[in-house]
Motif scaffolding. Sequence first.
Motif, short mmCIF file in Angstrom:
data_model
loop_
_atom_site.label_atom_id
_atom_site.label_comp_id
_atom_site.label_asym_id
_atom_site.label_seq_id
_atom_site.Cartn_x
_atom_site.Cartn_y
_atom_site.Cartn_z
N VAL A 53 80.91 42.00 12.57
CA VAL A 53 79.99 41.28 13.45
C VAL A 53 80.58 39.92 13.83
O VAL A 53 80.52 39.49 14.99
N ARG A 54 81.18 39.23 12.87
CA ARG A 54 81.79 37.93 13.17
C ARG A 54 82.93 38.07 14.18
O ARG A 54 83.08 37.24 15.08
N ILE A 55 83.73 39.11 14.02
CA ILE A 55 84.82 39.33 14.97
C ILE A 55 84.25 39.59 16.36
O ILE A 55 84.74 39.05 17.36
N ALA A 56 83.22 40.43 16.45
CA ALA A 56 82.62 40.76 17.75
C ALA A 56 82.04 39.52 18.42
O ALA A 56 82.19 39.32 19.63
N LEU A 57 81.39 38.65 17.66
CA LEU A 57 80.79 37.45 18.23
C LEU A 57 81.84 36.48 18.77
O LEU A 57 81.54 35.64 19.62
N ALA A 58 83.06 36.60 18.27
CA ALA A 58 84.13 35.72 18.75
C ALA A 58 84.97 36.36 19.85
O ALA A 58 85.52 35.64 20.68
N GLU A 59 85.04 37.70 19.89
CA GLU A 59 86.00 38.34 20.78
C GLU A 59 85.38 39.20 21.87
O GLU A 59 86.07 39.60 22.81
N ASN A 60 84.11 39.56 21.76
CA ASN A 60 83.52 40.48 22.74
C ASN A 60 83.53 39.88 24.13
O ASN A 60 83.16 38.73 24.35
N SER A 120 92.35 41.00 9.47
CA SER A 120 92.28 40.18 8.27
C SER A 120 91.09 39.24 8.33
O SER A 120 90.52 39.01 9.38
N ALA A 121 90.76 38.68 7.18
CA ALA A 121 89.60 37.80 7.12
C ALA A 121 89.81 36.55 7.96
O ALA A 121 88.87 35.97 8.48
N SER A 122 91.10 36.16 8.12
CA SER A 122 91.35 34.96 8.91
C SER A 122 91.06 35.16 10.38
O SER A 122 90.87 34.20 11.12
N SER A 123 91.02 36.43 10.84
CA SER A 123 90.73 36.69 12.25
C SER A 123 89.25 36.79 12.53
O SER A 123 88.86 37.10 13.63
N ALA A 124 88.43 36.57 11.53
CA ALA A 124 86.98 36.68 11.70
C ALA A 124 86.36 35.30 11.69
O ALA A 124 86.04 34.75 10.65
N PRO A 125 86.17 34.69 12.86
CA PRO A 125 85.54 33.38 12.90
C PRO A 125 84.10 33.43 12.43
O PRO A 125 83.46 34.47 12.52
N PRO A 126 83.58 32.34 11.95
CA PRO A 126 82.22 32.35 11.39
C PRO A 126 81.13 32.41 12.42
O PRO A 126 80.01 32.65 12.08
N ALA A 127 81.40 32.16 13.69
CA ALA A 127 80.34 32.10 14.69
C ALA A 127 80.90 32.51 16.03
O ALA A 127 82.10 32.48 16.23
N PRO A 128 80.04 32.92 16.97
CA PRO A 128 80.50 33.28 18.30
C PRO A 128 81.07 32.09 19.04
O PRO A 128 80.73 30.95 18.76
N ALA A 129 81.95 32.39 20.01
CA ALA A 129 82.59 31.32 20.77
C ALA A 129 81.55 30.55 21.56
O ALA A 129 80.86 31.12 22.39
#
Length: 527
Positions: free
Chosen positions: A64-71, A495-504
């Motif tokens: 979910v964190r990845i999607a909120l940053a990259e979608n 990786s965990a580093s690619s998962a930001p904590p919040a959407p852009a």
Amino acid sequence: MRRILGLVGLSLVTAACAVGPDYKRPPVVAPQKWRDPAAATEGPSLANVAWWDLFKDEQLKKLVRIALAENRDLKIAVERIEEMRANVGIAKADFYPALGASVTGGGLNPSNGSLAHTPGEGRDPTGLAVATLDLSWEIDFFGRISRATEAQRALLLASEEARRAVAMALVSDVATTYIDLRGLDQRLAIAQRTLTSRRENVEYAKTRFEGAVTHEVDMRQAEAELHRLEALSFNLEKLVVQKENELSFLLGHNPEAIQRTTGPDEQPIPAEVPAGLPAKLLERRPDVRKAEMELWSATAGIGEAKAMLYPQISLTASYGLASTDLGSFIDPASQTWRLFANLLQPIFNAGKNQARVEARESKQRQAVFAYEKTLLQALREVEDSLVGLRKAGQERGAQKERVTADRRVLELSELRYKGGVAQYLEVLDSQRSLFDAENDEANSATEHAKSFVRLYKALGGGWPMKSDKDNQPVLKYAPAEPASAPVPSSLPAPSASSAPPAPAPAPASSAPSPSPSPSPSPSPARP
């Protein structure tokens, strides 16, 4: 001059008294309680729980964190906010005077027949140089500019609510797709486990046939059932890959394998889900709030159209230098200025301005109906989700009992067949029935978890409102089975580093920031 300055002051005072209706939220009648008898309206709502507290699967949280940053859909929604913010600046700029500089230079040589030529004068060319600062200002006496700005500000707020809706839908879509993927994993595991048993049955039937104990038809039936399960396994493997591609698209990544946690019960479902009061949807659901902001904009548009029925008052001024001789261009005698006030009252335009008012009024009525429709749709989605969650839980319990019964039937059928009392067809029917029951149980578990996510989305869950952060419901879960460790797939997961904590977030500016953490807003007032 004093009269002109007095007119300017009077216009500034009366600009706040813009023509047209001020926005008021239309009255709506929300039910006092939900139709579903199991829905609890007392206490805080499930929607007050943040998604990172609701979902218990750590792999799902990371996705979910990845999607909120990259979608990409979310990025588009953020840029639409920036577009609306710029439109507010465009509309608001008309409040202020426009100042420009003009420089003109050239020459004039009139002919003898020109009106500018006096008989007896020579025809020597005359030079001219002019440099001025020009000012123009439309005084918003009847509120046309203020209403236009109000309409654009409402659209800006609507775009922020649209972003919240996209973010909430994205969280729900990632969760439901992930749950679907785990359900397919479970069904594939059932099929592969059953395939092992079917191969043993084929060998057993072949041995009995070669020993002249049974007829060839028993062996061929066992082989047919084996190949049927092989075909189902191939189809499930295809569905798993396609579901991984779907989830990769939501993450904003190229199609890739998805790392996930195995096991059907990692997401616990509370025994009682607090739904809160139906009226809370007016503040909670971003689609309802977006429809209200669009209604606000349409209401302001009526005032903008009505202002065009009244006189438009403007000021124009100019100050500079003008001379026919460049040598004396900067002399005080070359100074020139002008100051004019202009009033334009429309008299006849074939009903154009009145038709514009009627069109804006019709648009406002459409916005009212759209707002009411959106609210009705929200109430319907919650009711559907409530009954869906309750019935999915009941169905899941019934499917578990069905699996237990079918397992016992298979045991008895195999004993009867080995004892020579029953035909192999009875065993085959029992095997098929058990396989179907296990698949249906896996499907019901998946649907139960998805129903929980659908209800969370329908209630407007995602990010708790500021007023609800200290008003969290207490969810009572049944004892959950221990979750299995995450199993890496053929391709490495992000990786965990690619998962930001919040959407852009959108770039910072003076307008309200489109933060994913929404805050309640009162009934909008005209700016």
